[in-house]
Design a protein around this motif. Sequence first.
Motif, PDB file in Angstrom:
ATOM      1  N   LYS A 170       0.825  -1.220   0.000  1.00 48.08           N
ATOM      2  CA  LYS A 170       0.000   0.000   0.000  1.00 48.08           C
ATOM      3  C   LYS A 170       0.859   1.270   0.000  1.00 48.08           C
ATOM      4  N   ASN A 173       1.135   3.582  -3.021  1.00 47.64           N
ATOM      5  CA  ASN A 173       0.085   4.579  -3.266  1.00 47.64           C
ATOM      6  C   ASN A 173       0.326   5.784  -2.361  1.00 47.64           C
ATOM      7  N   TYR A 174       1.543   6.280  -2.359  1.00 51.11           N
ATOM      8  CA  TYR A 174       1.974   7.325  -1.426  1.00 51.11           C
ATOM      9  C   TYR A 174       1.164   8.613  -1.531  1.00 51.11           C
ATOM     10  N   LYS A 176      -1.916   8.863  -1.402  1.00 49.14           N
ATOM     11  CA  LYS A 176      -3.112   8.736  -0.569  1.00 49.14           C
ATOM     12  C   LYS A 176      -2.810   8.915   0.913  1.00 49.14           C
TER      13      LYS A 176
END
Length: 187
Positions: A170, A173-174, A176
């Motif tokens: 995850k 998806n920096y 976010k």
Amino acid sequence: MLIRILDSHSKISAPCEIAFPKYFRRDWKRKTVNEKYKQICDYYSANFYLCKGNPQHLFQKIRRKEKKKSVVIKEPRQSLFLDKIYQDFADFKLIHLVRDARSVAMSPWFINNPKRGLEIWYRYNKSVLEVADNLKPSHKLIVRYEDLVEDTSTAIKKVVEFLGYAFEPKMLNYGKFKHADDEMLPR
């Protein structure tokens, strides 16, 4: 990009570019470094003067506020003072993100003076590699910028595992995630 991705890990804080005033005493960027360091200290509710003499105090404040275990610091110009930093933090781990010299020379920073870009690239990399030669293999990692861009997942997995943590997909998806440097920028 690397800092943003690492900052998105649940145990790693990489809040912003942090230059330590302690090492910039005779550098022409001393005033700018002090101003930004003060801004960072204010954001983390840390005493500027205490942190200026002992960056570990700032690291403690960062870990506490971010609720993370490790702090990753990036500031390219600090490469020139890495020998002094190494004396103060002999147990640190070095991640040397190196970019192809031609890309640096032709970047927007040096488009009008590519020779200057090559000179700076050489000086920074030489300084880092001189310190890296004195580190144990378990304390140094070289990552090519081009590999990071071409196969981000593999490159980040290697960096995170080098730091002693499990890769968290995850984190790629920096965008976010909340990042301290976005919050501390003047509005």
